[in-house]
Scaffold this active site. Sequence first.
Site, mmCIF file in Angstrom:
data_model
loop_
_atom_site.group_PDB
_atom_site.id
_atom_site.type_symbol
_atom_site.label_atom_id
_atom_site.label_comp_id
_atom_site.label_asym_id
_atom_site.label_seq_id
_atom_site.Cartn_x
_atom_site.Cartn_y
_atom_site.Cartn_z
ATOM 1 N N LYS A 218 0.851 -1.190 0.000
ATOM 2 C CA LYS A 218 0.000 0.000 0.000
ATOM 3 C C LYS A 218 0.883 1.235 0.000
ATOM 4 C CE LYS A 218 -4.117 1.482 -0.416
ATOM 5 N NZ LYS A 218 -4.957 1.049 -1.529
ATOM 6 N N SER A 422 -8.817 -0.489 -5.427
ATOM 7 C CA SER A 422 -9.179 -0.183 -4.039
ATOM 8 C C SER A 422 -10.706 -0.117 -3.894
ATOM 9 C CB SER A 422 -8.515 1.116 -3.586
ATOM 10 O OG SER A 422 -7.157 0.902 -3.296
#
Length: 630
Positions: A218, A422
């Site tokens: 991430k 996402s």
Amino acid sequence: MSIQSSPFTVWGFIKGFGKLLIGVLLVLQGLIGLVMMLLFVGIVVSITNGVAGNNDQVSVTIPDESALVFNPNGVLVEQAPELDPFEQLIEEAYGVSEPMAIEVHDVVKVLRNAADDERVTGLVLDLGNLSASASSASKLHYVASEIRKFRESGKPVVAIGDYYSQEQYMLAAEADQIVMNNFGAVTIYGFAAYGQYVKSLLEKLKITSHVFRVGTFKSAVEPFIRDDMSDEAKEANRAFIGVLWDEYAASVEQARGLQSGALQNYADNLPEILRNSGGNLARAAQSVGLVDELQSRSDQEKMLIEKFGESRDGESFKSVGFRRYLASLEGQEDGDAPNIAVVTLSGAIVDGEAPVGQAVGGDTVAAMLRDARTDDDVKAVVLRVDSPGGSAFASEIIRDEVIAIKEAGKPVVASMGSLAASGGYWVSADADEIWAAPTTITGSIGIFGFFTTFENTAAEAGVFVDGVATSKLAPVVATGIGPLPEAYADIIQQSIEDGYDRFLTVVGDGRALSKSYVDSVGQGRVWIGTKAQDLKLVDKIGGYDAAIESAAALANLEDYDVVDMIEQRTPVEMILSNFGARAFDTLGLDGGPQRASAVAKLVREADRQVAFFEQFNDPNAAYARCLICE
């Protein structure tokens, strides 16, 4: 007590008269503005009502034996913002042509209809004002395939221009003939993923970064906590940009009949190719087969006249513009057959409501999905996703409605555009099927939280925060200039971890996968469409049309209409919502000649940055968003 009058002075009279004059002018200004606004509203409403009331009598004439000119001025997008009729009226009156958002589906509709239209004799690609982001690869491939089909119909396709950017050239490559200015260039350099890293700058400014995340890959917050890209981020980014480049090169080389590796050679060895062409970029592009002919603008015009015939005024060739042809197709879509509703998510996902084409408002999209669920004419729903994600809360609000549609017995197919990462994957996970293009950027299953505090910066300037509180959490009211309470930081981190666990559950349940497996392919890592299919994150590889056909099959429909679910606003609502800023900007009253100045550009960039940060409005400060993908 006696009251004495102030003595009369000339200066006092001037000040009093000046105040009176200013007051009168302000009142007049307000009245004039109100009258003008009402006048324009009346004009536009009259025009709109006339069109709406006589829709069967309104048509756009397409001249016979005309070449279709595709010369867009704007950015290729999945969904364009609503056009303000007042703004259009002003622009037409003053001859202003501002860049617009060009919907990829409008382009495809025009090309498909023109290919079978006997009035259209060919296609001219004038792409100099078209732009597309690197992450818009699937949109470019979609349009390129339609240009190829147009050419296969037997009608000639000619590309003309001064220069060709990498994105423009992908479309131009599908032409039978590519013509470029003698002093032009073809700019092909491949794909890259770079970011700006500000950790040291924040430290020098004594700004404290608070990062909360889960996921090895991430990398959304790396620019604030590092001065370089991590090895994990490089690995993930190298994988997806490699596929984008391979697909781009293969498409161009096939269209131009070039050997495999020709584009890689051009991007790697342009200095040597240029040297062999005497330093002329146009001849360099021609020498390797990227363009066919080099001609000046006037010669290009003569060539088009010779190919398509002279226009009535004798000043150009017989042609019809893209916008005019598109307008002639309006009102042909919806019939009496059952409907497949398309709900488009284009842009960052934000909490609450948002205008279509600018952002994905959780409440806005949820309302559209609710309408599709309760509409008896709608038999299936296609969720068209072109989003980097955003608010985790808003993503969940949208997902709730997707599940409700399925429970109502209507199939839902997720069709991923160029980008569905996402939060964009979160809302897709529960669909009956997920379709992606080979170049779709997806995955990025992870959660992060980030904000900054300025207690050290303030202290350096001599500003301090102090006080009393009734609990360990209460000092959060001073956070910003004051520090973030340790207890509150612990709460956020726990919430982020719970959010990630929730994300894993959503994907696991929606895709019938174990949480441990989802975690192994998650961790915030980005995947390209073909690889996502291998990892079971995507069911099938195919575009928008294939997803529509699949939704129809799931709903057992042979005859159907495709309808877009979109929030409808009246012309008056659009005018009033945009009246002030848009009108003054179009008329040049916000700075006149300074509009294109360096200061104006800085202001626009500041506005863009403000708009970017306004998208981070999740009530829990938790985000499922892929920043590197955008």
